[in-house]
Design a protein around this motif. Sequence first.
Motif, PDB file in Angstrom:
ATOM      1  N   LEU A   1       0.890  -1.119  -0.147  1.00 45.51           N
ATOM      2  CA  LEU A   1       0.032   0.212  -0.205  1.00 45.51           C
ATOM      3  C   LEU A   1       0.835   1.215  -0.278  1.00 45.51           C
ATOM      4  O   LEU A   1       1.609   1.172   0.536  1.00 45.51           O
ATOM      5  CB  LEU A   1      -0.833   0.111   1.239  1.00 45.51           C
ATOM      6  CG  LEU A   1      -1.710  -1.376   1.119  1.00 45.51           C
ATOM      7  CD1 LEU A   1      -2.335  -1.002   2.620  1.00 45.51           C
ATOM      8  CD2 LEU A   1      -3.199  -1.116  -0.080  1.00 45.51           C
ATOM      9  N   GLY A   2       0.607   2.684  -0.830  1.00 43.93           N
ATOM     10  CA  GLY A   2       1.061   3.861  -0.962  1.00 43.93           C
ATOM     11  C   GLY A   2       2.284   3.092  -1.471  1.00 43.93           C
ATOM     12  O   GLY A   2       2.993   4.044  -1.567  1.00 43.93           O
ATOM     13  N   GLY A   3       2.748   2.381  -2.558  1.00 48.60           N
ATOM     14  CA  GLY A   3       3.298   2.018  -3.232  1.00 48.60           C
ATOM     15  C   GLY A   3       3.708   2.213  -4.720  1.00 48.60           C
ATOM     16  O   GLY A   3       4.805   2.307  -5.191  1.00 48.60           O
ATOM     17  N   GLY A   4       2.711   2.672  -5.137  1.00 50.42           N
ATOM     18  CA  GLY A   4       2.881   3.211  -6.496  1.00 50.42           C
ATOM     19  C   GLY A   4       2.375   1.892  -7.247  1.00 50.42           C
ATOM     20  O   GLY A   4       2.956   1.966  -8.339  1.00 50.42           O
ATOM     21  N   ALA A   5       1.587   0.951  -6.705  1.00 52.85           N
ATOM     22  CA  ALA A   5       2.003  -0.498  -7.456  1.00 52.85           C
ATOM     23  C   ALA A   5       0.325  -0.863  -7.745  1.00 52.85           C
ATOM     24  O   ALA A   5       0.060  -2.246  -8.074  1.00 52.85           O
ATOM     25  CB  ALA A   5       2.531  -1.701  -6.758  1.00 52.85           C
TER      26      ALA A   5
ATOM     27  N   HIS B   1       4.652   8.495 -10.019  1.00 46.85           N
ATOM     28  CA  HIS B   1       4.472   9.424  -9.761  1.00 46.85           C
ATOM     29  C   HIS B   1       4.063   9.886  -8.346  1.00 46.85           C
ATOM     30  O   HIS B   1       3.633  11.044  -7.625  1.00 46.85           O
ATOM     31  CB  HIS B   1       3.351  10.008 -10.765  1.00 46.85           C
ATOM     32  CG  HIS B   1       4.099   9.613 -11.767  1.00 46.85           C
ATOM     33  ND1 HIS B   1       4.538   9.081 -12.254  1.00 46.85           N
ATOM     34  CD2 HIS B   1       4.735  11.107 -12.784  1.00 46.85           C
ATOM     35  CE1 HIS B   1       5.642   9.291 -13.558  1.00 46.85           C
ATOM     36  NE2 HIS B   1       5.582  10.472 -13.201  1.00 46.85           N
ATOM     37  N   THR B   2       2.565   9.329  -7.729  1.00 50.13           N
ATOM     38  CA  THR B   2       2.237   9.277  -6.576  1.00 50.13           C
ATOM     39  C   THR B   2       2.940   7.846  -5.845  1.00 50.13           C
ATOM     40  O   THR B   2       2.192   6.571  -5.777  1.00 50.13           O
ATOM     41  CB  THR B   2       1.064   9.410  -5.909  1.00 50.13           C
ATOM     42  OG1 THR B   2       0.666  10.515  -6.800  1.00 50.13           O
ATOM     43  CG2 THR B   2       0.326   9.450  -4.576  1.00 50.13           C
ATOM     44  N   GLY B   3       3.603   7.775  -4.553  1.00 46.09           N
ATOM     45  CA  GLY B   3       4.353   6.820  -4.256  1.00 46.09           C
ATOM     46  C   GLY B   3       6.047   6.115  -4.306  1.00 46.09           C
ATOM     47  O   GLY B   3       6.688   6.846  -4.940  1.00 46.09           O
ATOM     48  N   SER B   4       6.433   5.056  -3.940  1.00 46.15           N
ATOM     49  CA  SER B   4       7.536   4.560  -3.523  1.00 46.15           C
ATOM     50  C   SER B   4       8.558   3.630  -4.822  1.00 46.15           C
ATOM     51  O   SER B   4       9.423   3.718  -4.945  1.00 46.15           O
ATOM     52  CB  SER B   4       7.804   4.046  -2.204  1.00 46.15           C
ATOM     53  OG  SER B   4       7.281   2.704  -2.023  1.00 46.15           O
ATOM     54  N   ALA B   5       7.576   3.178  -6.001  1.00 45.29           N
ATOM     55  CA  ALA B   5       7.873   2.027  -6.839  1.00 45.29           C
ATOM     56  C   ALA B   5       8.703   3.597  -7.896  1.00 45.29           C
ATOM     57  O   ALA B   5       8.566   4.137  -8.660  1.00 45.29           O
ATOM     58  CB  ALA B   5       7.051   1.822  -7.951  1.00 45.29           C
TER      59      ALA B   5
ATOM     60  N   PRO C   1       5.617   5.712   1.490  1.00 47.71           N
ATOM     61  CA  PRO C   1       4.892   4.918   0.972  1.00 47.71           C
ATOM     62  C   PRO C   1       3.991   6.487   0.492  1.00 47.71           C
ATOM     63  O   PRO C   1       4.110   7.190   1.747  1.00 47.71           O
ATOM     64  CB  PRO C   1       4.248   3.593   1.439  1.00 47.71           C
ATOM     65  CG  PRO C   1       4.708   4.359   2.901  1.00 47.71           C
ATOM     66  CD  PRO C   1       5.985   4.468   3.010  1.00 47.71           C
ATOM     67  N   GLN C   2       3.445   6.780   0.370  1.00 42.51           N
ATOM     68  CA  GLN C   2       2.533   7.588  -0.199  1.00 42.51           C
ATOM     69  C   GLN C   2       1.171   7.140  -0.829  1.00 42.51           C
ATOM     70  O   GLN C   2       0.773   6.945  -1.946  1.00 42.51           O
ATOM     71  CB  GLN C   2       3.119   8.691  -1.280  1.00 42.51           C
ATOM     72  CG  GLN C   2       2.470   9.988  -0.880  1.00 42.51           C
ATOM     73  CD  GLN C   2       3.004  10.957  -2.316  1.00 42.51           C
ATOM     74  OE1 GLN C   2       4.027  11.044  -3.144  1.00 42.51           O
ATOM     75  NE2 GLN C   2       2.277  11.894  -2.121  1.00 42.51           N
TER      76      GLN C   2
END
Length: 261
Positions: free
Chosen positions: A75-79, A223-227, A153-154
């Motif tokens: 969650l929050g990873g941009g995946a 572009h939002t998240g940590s990937a 994460p975001q």
Amino acid sequence: MSWRKVSVAGHFGEWLQGRMGPEGPVALVTVACPDLGVSAPGEGAPPFEPGQLERFARALGIAPRFPGASRDAPLGGGAGASTATLVALARSAGFDGSAEALAAACLAVEGASDPLMYPAPDTLLWASREGHILRELPPPPACTILGGFWGPPQRTDAADNGFDDVSDLVLDWERATRDRDLGRAAALASASAGRCAARRGPQGDPTSGLARELGALGWLRAHTGSARGLIFAPGAVPRHGAAALAEAGFAGVLTFGTGAP
């Protein structure tokens, strides 16, 4: 209740994301990732409040009874963990309606979605805050992504429209993918990622530097998240690439193929 067994693939950031014109909608081209996703039924509790799931069921016209789900996309990873979870829950509970209806229901829950309810999500220019297709595109050229998760994460904020205009990149992307030009596609992904990094941070992101050091064709990000990912031609990832990312502070390092020949 008997649940269907389903799996829904996630994604890994975006090839492109931004506004379609200064006042246009936020749009994206997702990076399909077969190695991350959600399956249902599963052992984990869905990451949603009961009221959200009731709203989701109401939008789909089904009873608000859902199984648990197992998730390997953070969650929050941009995946795509949230969208993939909702799609998996709906299909496991017996929903067999259209992708458009699923997208509208996901939007009713979170106000934004990824196009993971479609069979080829990376062939769509997707209006993520509106939940519909803006344009169909050629698939990305076949490539290998070496990536992981860097930074905090975001979770996506549906009210956040703070992205650069990428309508110029989308036009070039359509040409590059039509011509099966991986080098050009990688450069466009790098341009979108760079614009996002300059506007949104976080500071100290090592991904572009790693791309140069490891001889990648380019880089991409959530572009939002940590990937974060490096783009290589198929089979061209250097042997020490995964270790280099881990040393730079990447978590969950993985290598996967995406795109079409």
